[in-house]
Design a protein around this motif. Structure first.
Motif, PDB file in Angstrom:
ATOM      1  N   THR A  32       3.895   6.408  -7.072  1.00 49.49           N
ATOM      2  CA  THR A  32       2.763   6.245  -6.158  1.00 49.49           C
ATOM      3  C   THR A  32       2.680   7.444  -5.225  1.00 49.49           C
ATOM      4  N   GLY A  33       3.835   7.974  -4.820  1.00 50.94           N
ATOM      5  CA  GLY A  33       3.852   9.189  -4.003  1.00 50.94           C
ATOM      6  C   GLY A  33       3.273  10.382  -4.751  1.00 50.94           C
ATOM      7  N   ALA A  34       3.568  10.480  -6.056  1.00 55.86           N
ATOM      8  CA  ALA A  34       3.004  11.562  -6.869  1.00 55.86           C
ATOM      9  C   ALA A  34       1.485  11.410  -6.980  1.00 55.86           C
ATOM     10  N   LEU A  35       1.023  10.172  -7.135  1.00 55.42           N
ATOM     11  CA  LEU A  35      -0.416   9.909  -7.186  1.00 55.42           C
ATOM     12  C   LEU A  35      -1.072  10.279  -5.853  1.00 55.42           C
ATOM     13  N   TYR A  36      -0.415   9.938  -4.761  1.00 51.61           N
ATOM     14  CA  TYR A  36      -0.926  10.276  -3.426  1.00 51.61           C
ATOM     15  C   TYR A  36      -1.126  11.787  -3.307  1.00 51.61           C
ATOM     16  N   TRP A  37      -0.120  12.552  -3.730  1.00 47.25           N
ATOM     17  CA  TRP A  37      -0.211  14.014  -3.648  1.00 47.25           C
ATOM     18  C   TRP A  37      -1.381  14.520  -4.486  1.00 47.25           C
ATOM     19  N   ALA A  38      -1.548  13.937  -5.679  1.00 50.38           N
ATOM     20  CA  ALA A  38      -2.601  14.396  -6.588  1.00 50.38           C
ATOM     21  C   ALA A  38      -3.987  14.223  -5.983  1.00 50.38           C
ATOM     22  N   ILE A  39      -4.249  13.043  -5.425  1.00 48.90           N
ATOM     23  CA  ILE A  39      -5.616  12.806  -4.949  1.00 48.90           C
ATOM     24  C   ILE A  39      -5.870  13.454  -3.587  1.00 48.90           C
ATOM     25  N   LYS A  40      -4.803  13.899  -2.909  1.00 52.20           N
ATOM     26  CA  LYS A  40      -4.994  14.648  -1.671  1.00 52.20           C
ATOM     27  C   LYS A  40      -5.302  16.122  -1.952  1.00 52.20           C
ATOM     28  N   HIS A  41      -5.014  16.568  -3.179  1.00 55.40           N
ATOM     29  CA  HIS A  41      -5.205  17.982  -3.505  1.00 55.40           C
ATOM     30  C   HIS A  41      -6.301  18.239  -4.530  1.00 55.40           C
ATOM     31  N   PHE A  42      -6.697  17.206  -5.284  1.00 56.06           N
ATOM     32  CA  PHE A  42      -7.643  17.433  -6.369  1.00 56.06           C
ATOM     33  C   PHE A  42      -8.730  16.360  -6.388  1.00 56.06           C
ATOM     34  N   PRO A  43      -9.901  16.702  -6.922  1.00 58.36           N
ATOM     35  CA  PRO A  43     -10.937  15.678  -7.117  1.00 58.36           C
ATOM     36  C   PRO A  43     -10.419  14.589  -8.058  1.00 58.36           C
ATOM     37  N   ARG A 184       0.818   2.747   1.458  1.00 55.07           N
ATOM     38  CA  ARG A 184      -0.032   2.013   2.414  1.00 55.07           C
ATOM     39  C   ARG A 184      -1.301   2.808   2.734  1.00 55.07           C
ATOM     40  N   GLU A 185      -1.160   4.149   2.837  1.00 51.02           N
ATOM     41  CA  GLU A 185      -2.352   4.971   3.085  1.00 51.02           C
ATOM     42  C   GLU A 185      -3.372   4.837   1.969  1.00 51.02           C
ATOM     43  N   LEU A 186      -2.873   4.636   0.740  1.00 50.94           N
ATOM     44  CA  LEU A 186      -3.768   4.458  -0.407  1.00 50.94           C
ATOM     45  C   LEU A 186      -4.250   3.018  -0.526  1.00 50.94           C
TER      46      LEU A 186
END
Length: 276
Positions: A32-43, A184-186
Motif C-alpha cells: 500500500t505504501g508503494a501504491l501511495y508513492w506511485a499515485i503521488k508521483h504519476f497520473p 489512511r491518507e488513501l
C-alpha cells in the motif's frame, strides 16, 4: 521479479520520462505504501496494480484487490499460475519451501509477473517503472536491498526492441507505522488480518510464527486442513522442526472453530488423510 543486481547508471528517471508504472500489490500495508508513492508521483492512468493469487492467499484478497484498484482509479491486473501452491507442492515440488528453496516465489510470483510484462511491452511503452514495498527493517535480507536496480525484463540490447524496466523500492527506509499512515491518507482500510497478526503474508507462510498460523487456523480451518493433508501425504512437514498438523491439533479445542468441524478434524487419521 528476479533480481538482476544491476544498478542503472542513469539512476531513477524523472516522473515525465517513464511511460508506465507497475505496483506489485499484496493487499498488505507495505505494498500500500508503494501504491501511495506511485499515485503521488504519476497520473493514475499510468499505473497498473498487479496482484498474484498464489493459491495460498486469504479468500477475501481478490475482492479487496479489485476494490482497491477501483477506489484508487488504477488498472487492476490479476495473475495466477493455474497449478497454484498446492498443485505445485503435491505434483511437482513434493516438499514445502524453505529458506534455501523458496520455489513458491519463483513459480507463483516472479515468473508470471515477468511473463506478463514481456507480453505487454508495447502497451507499457519503452520506459517502465516497477514498484515493490519491501522495507529494510523486515529482515536482514531486505536490509541489504538496493533502492533501485534493473528489472529482469529490461532488454539488454535493442535486437528485440527498446525496453527499460527499473525496479524501485520507495519504502525501504520507512517504518511500518508510516505505511499505515499512508494507507489512511488513501482512505484504505488495513487488511483484516492485521487485527490479529503483524504481517500480511501467505496464509500459511513457512516463515510466519506458529502463533500467527494458529490464528489463521482458527478462522479458516477448512483451508488449513488441505495443507495438513498435503503434509501427511508427502511425509514432509511445513517447517523443518514443526508440522502444521501439530499446530492444527492445538487449535481443535478453541471455541472459535465450529463444533462440527472440530469433530470432523479430530477424527482424521493417517489413512483418511492419504485418501486424496
Amino acid at each position: 521479479m528476479a533480481r538482476t543486481k544491476i544498478i542503472p547508471p542513469e539512476g531513477l528517471l524523472s516522473d515525465l520520462e517513464y511511460t508506465s508504472v507497475i505496483v506489485s500489490y499484496s493487499n498488505g500495508i507495505d505494498s500500500t505504501g508503494a501504491l501511495y508513492w506511485a499515485i503521488k508521483h504519476f497520473p493514475k492512468e499510468m499505473v497498473y496494480l498487479i496482484y498474484c493469487d498464489t493459491g495460498c492467499e486469504y479468500p477475501e484478497n481478490i475482492k479487496l484487490f479489485y476494490r482497491t484498484a477501483t477506489f484508487i482509479g488504477v488498472k487492476p491486473v490479476l495473475l495466477a499460475d493455474p497449478r497454484g501452491f498446492l498443485g505445485l507442492l503435491l505434483h511437482e515440488r513434493l516438499k514445502f519451501p524453505d529458506m534455501k528453496r523458496r520455489w513458491y516465489t519463483g513459480y507463483l510470483k516472479t515468473a508470471i509477473i515477468d511473463n506478463w510484462i514481456r507480453q505487454h511491452r508495447a502497451q507499457l511503452g519503452n520506459k517502465c517503472l516497477f514498484l515493490s514495498g519491501e522495507r529494510r527493517d523486515e529482515s536482514t535480507g531486505r536490509e541489504k536491498l538496493p533502492e533501485l536496480e534493473h528489472h529482469s525484463t529490461t532488454l539488454r540490447t535493442k535486437r528485440l526492441g527498446d525496453f527499460i524496466c527499473h525496479w524501485y523500492r520507495p519504502c525501504l527506509d520507512y517504518q511500518k507505522g508510516k505505511m499505515f499512515e499512508q494507507g489512511r491518507e488513501l482512505h484504505l482500510k488495513p487488511h483484516p488480518c492485521y487485527e490479529y497478526i503483524g504481517r500480511c503474508s501467505c496464509m500459511f507462510c513457512m516463515f510466519m510464527p506458529d502463533r500467527h498460523a494458529m490464528e489463521n487456523i482458527k478462522r479458516y480451518p477448512e483451508i488449513a486442513a488441505e495443507y495438513v493433508r498435503a503434509e501427511i501425504k508427502l511425509q514432509h512437514t511445513w517447517k523443518k522442526t514443526r508440522s502444521l498438523q501439530s499446530v492444527f491439533n492445538e487449535c481443535l479445542d478453541i471455541d472459535n472453530i465450529d463444533e462440527d468441524l472440530q469433530e470432523e478434524y479430530s477424527q482424521m487419521n493417517l489413512f483418511d488423510m492419504l485418501d486424496i
